[in-house]
Design an enzyme around this catalytic site. Sequence first.
Site, short mmCIF file in Angstrom:
data_model
loop_
_atom_site.label_atom_id
_atom_site.label_comp_id
_atom_site.label_asym_id
_atom_site.label_seq_id
_atom_site.Cartn_x
_atom_site.Cartn_y
_atom_site.Cartn_z
CG HIS A 34 -36.32 -90.17 -10.41
ND1 HIS A 34 -37.29 -89.59 -10.74
CD2 HIS A 34 -35.86 -89.98 -11.71
CE1 HIS A 34 -37.16 -88.77 -11.54
NE2 HIS A 34 -36.00 -89.38 -12.73
CD GLN A 153 -32.06 -93.44 -20.75
OE1 GLN A 153 -31.82 -92.67 -21.13
NE2 GLN A 153 -32.38 -93.75 -19.53
#
Length: 284
Positions: A34, A153
């Site tokens: 992240h 995704q």
Amino acid sequence: MIIVRNKRDLRRERQKQSGKVVFVPTMGALHAGHQALMECARREAGSEGLVIVSIFVNPTQFDRAEDLENYPSTFKQDLAVCEAAGVDLVFAPLADEIYEGDSSVVVTESMLSTTLCGARRPGHFDGVCTVVLKLYNLTHPDVMVFGKKDFQQVAVIQRMVRDLDLPVEILPVETVREENGLALSSRNTRLSSEAYAEAPSIYATLQQCARELQGGAMEPAEILGRFEEVFQELQTETRIDYVELVDAETMQPLTEFGSKDAILAVAVFFDDIRLIDHITVQTP
Ligand code: PAF
């Protein structure tokens, strides 16, 4: 760094900004993967722009209740990761802030999401598309950043952006791996020490299969057997959810390799933790 907990405050902060806005949606439990997304967002926004990160464990994308219940929550550390990566604004709403009790509109992508994780996790990509569109509408970014680890995704969101004419650029960022090849994931923290030590075999087997496919030493039909052989040797209890070679554009299964770039993707339970990974297999 500003932290907002509701839509009204988010809209107010967003309206103050006239420069470039770059948005990173997350579900928290933030790790170095992240951090790479946020650092990329910071570079993309420049010093004048606004980097927004959302931390929201989206209930509608979980197909297994226990997966949602066990999803790690590390809010304090998450804020420290955001701060260190130069994030300007964190949006961390509660579920009832995002969804109306009687909400009845869902976004469905009906082609790319029918295979791989989409086929095994009913409703998962409906939940992802719906929340990403809602978060997009709340943040109005110029750019949205996603990790390539979740390549299906990324493909599904790119298709939503194209088909719904959303004026936003999607920026996919490379997967961050441990030195031993294990892809970083919030779920890794839930692995036993034995499973954690054995999980790098997932990427090692992907690499080996990719090499053999490219060199003509393996047929797509042999891939599953290879993974079964490798996982049988491990101490950890494993269960393969899928191992598939798919067309890199359409996500549809390939029975032959050679004419088009492909993606070899795997989802496997290590004990009861579901791990996913993939590798791109380029035509020779
Ligand atoms: O990739 C994730 O963490 C989630 O699917 C996302 C994009 C934040 C939507 O909830």
